[in-house]
Design an enzyme around this catalytic site. Structure first.
Site, mmCIF file in Angstrom:
data_model
loop_
_atom_site.group_PDB
_atom_site.id
_atom_site.type_symbol
_atom_site.label_atom_id
_atom_site.label_comp_id
_atom_site.label_asym_id
_atom_site.label_seq_id
_atom_site.Cartn_x
_atom_site.Cartn_y
_atom_site.Cartn_z
ATOM 1 N N ASP A 77 13.955 17.410 -0.323
ATOM 2 C CA ASP A 77 14.903 16.404 0.161
ATOM 3 C C ASP A 77 15.396 15.509 -0.962
ATOM 4 O O ASP A 77 14.741 15.348 -1.998
ATOM 5 C CB ASP A 77 14.271 15.559 1.274
ATOM 6 C CG ASP A 77 13.061 14.761 0.814
ATOM 7 O OD1 ASP A 77 12.172 15.357 0.149
ATOM 8 O OD2 ASP A 77 12.983 13.545 1.098
ATOM 9 N N GLU A 144 9.907 13.660 1.324
ATOM 10 C CA GLU A 144 9.155 12.871 0.343
ATOM 11 C C GLU A 144 9.758 11.488 0.185
ATOM 12 O O GLU A 144 9.053 10.490 0.054
ATOM 13 C CB GLU A 144 9.146 13.610 -1.004
ATOM 14 C CG GLU A 144 8.250 13.003 -2.072
ATOM 15 C CD GLU A 144 8.950 11.967 -2.954
ATOM 16 O OE1 GLU A 144 8.269 11.323 -3.766
ATOM 17 O OE2 GLU A 144 10.186 11.812 -2.819
#
Length: 483
Positions: A77, A144
């Site tokens: 991400d 994350e």
């Protein structure tokens, strides 16, 4: 293809493919499926869990089949932010990649080099027939940037390796061996029932700030648009002759709790006779703020735009001031410096997001500290301020710090390889930002970890750039380490 002439060609091929797939935090189905398809097409063992984490297991190359396996790790991400006025829908469209041969960037948006370059490195190595490497366990996690939720949920019991190379650092030649722990702190403030307020609608906007990663850039003292906007509104309310002259419609700013917000906007409705006084108050605040940030964030601006006259649904003076007062009372920025590592932030926090939905204002903060007790007492302070002002709190995404390992075979090996290649030793250091290594170390007993990466600038912002040369250097180094 924007990057077709860049070297290493295989790395930038995959990096551009990643950039073409929307992969902001929370929007990861397509990028996760892409990684699964990549693995299946090459007959690698692959696991995709319910959090969309992907684990790819590849055998060692010829002659390396019986070597000790190594984990290569990054996250899929990115912090998806864009400039004001940029027309890209980052939930559905790919990035507009650009390069001048020296750097790569995305037009109008963040690039996602954090951590797309890690994924690109892994895919380039897995796809190669001529890169020597031991058996690899490639772990690409999700979300994350919003709390390490993928790393918290992932099952690593099937992994055999005790050595992990995390590729989530943004400075070539700097080896990270320890990091801060953190948490996400949410508060919901109820503004009460709306009222009908007659007057002039004004849009108040803080803009022009540099923003940036709230771990790495917090030490620079950059302005926080959400905090500055709350301050601006409170000071303008203080100048009102009575509580009926101004009411709040909404306040919204920031895109991620761990990104220092560069812009924030509010709408208020004020009596027609109070408009000039309100605008004058905002200009006074801007003058003060410019003086405070003239070196650290010199392009800050606060504007007031009239957006219509009429009757508006708004929230009364007292409820608005209660919420805004909490926002400016929350600690923000650096709270303590490390007493053991010179120049390292020990404890900090960032008011990354404020948003209004109906009659509820939600604030989201990223809390960090390398000292667990300091993190806990900072959260307690936030709880006290929030609850005294009528807020309902929720603490999520707590993750541990990553403790320095006194004896590390992996660190010794990687330092030696670096010195042999470049003739100098790398800088081995701790950082204030959070890394997933702490969570991995909790799940794999005796794990030996290190974090590396190429040079990047202004991550988590539309000014983000990745150095082409450094990306190549780190790829060559990573191949040498694996060999």
């Amino acid at each position: 293809m924007a990057f077709e002439n860049l070297q290493p060609k295989e790395v930038f091929k995959y990096f551009e493919e990643i950039c073409n797939i929307p992969h902001g935090s929370g929007n990861l189905q397509k990028i996760s499926d892409y990684l699964v398809s990549f693995a299946k097409e090459r007959n690698f063992e692959v696991i995709q869990d319910k959090e969309l984490n992907v684990i790819i297991k590849a055998p060692g190359s010829k002659g390396y089949e019986d070597k000790e396996p190594v984990i290569l790790q990054g996250h899929m991400d990115m912090v998806a932010v864009k400039e004001d006025g940029c027309d890209i829908d980052m939930t559905k469209e790919g990035l507009r990649c650009r390069t001048d041969g020296e750097y790569v960037w995305a037009e109008g948006t963040s690039l996602g080099g954090d951590d797309g370059i890690a994924v690109a490195y892994c895919l380039a190595i897995l796809d190669s027939d001529d890169i020597p490497h031991p058996p690899l366990e490639v772990v690409i996690t999700t979300n994350e940037e919003t709390g390490m939720f993928g790393a918290q949920a992932i099952d690593l019991s099937m992994l055999k390796s005790k050595k992990l190379i995390n590729i989530d650092n943004e400075e070539e030649g700097h080896f990270i061996v320890s990091c801060a722990g953190g948490a996400r702190f949410y508060t919901e403030f109820d503004l009460g029932n709306s009222i009908k307020k007659d007057g002039i609608c004004l849009e108040v906007k803080v803009s022009g700030l540099l923003g940036g990663h709230s771990g790495e850039m917090i030490i620079k003292g950059r302005g926080n648009a959400n905090v500055l906007l709350a301050r601006t509104l409170v000071e303008a309310m203080d100048d009102a002759k009575n509580e009926t002259e101004v009411a709040l419609i909404s306040i919204n700013g920031g895109v991620a709790d761990n990104a220092i917000p560069s812009s924030s906007v509010a709408k208020v409705v004020v009596d027609k006779a109070y408009v000039d006084t309100f605008k004058a108050s905002v200009q006074n605040t801007l003058s003060d703020v410019k003086g405070e940030l003239e070196v650290k964030d010199p392009n800050v601006d606060i504007t007031v735009t009239e957006c219509g006259e009429g009757s508006f649904d708004a929230y009364d003076f007292h409820n608005a001031k209660r919420v805004l007062g909490a926002m400016i009372s929350f600690p923000d920025g650096v709270q303590a410096m490390s007493s053991s590592v010179e120049g390292l932030v020990e404890t900090s926090l960032n008011l990354g997001i404020v948003k209004t939905e109906g009659n509820v204002v939600t604030t989201e903060q990223s809390v960090r500290s390398s000292v667990e007790s300091a993190k806990k007492i900072l959260i307690r302070k936030l709880e006290t301020i929030a609850t005294v002002n009528g807020g309902v709190i929720n603490v999520t995404g707590q993750y541990p710090g990553w403790k320095y390992r006194q004896h590390s075979e992996l660190r010794d090996h990687m330092v030696k390889v670096y010195k042999d290649m470049y003739g100098v030793e790398p800088k081995v250091e701790a950082i204030h930002a959070g890394l997933e290594c702490g969570l991995f170390s909790e799940k794999i007993q005796g794990l030996d970890s290190i974090s590396i990466g190429p040079d990047m600038q202004d991550i988590h912002s539309p000014k983000e750039k990745l150095s082409v040369k450094s990306a190549g250097n780190v790829f060559e180094y990573l191949k040498a380490v694996l060999k």
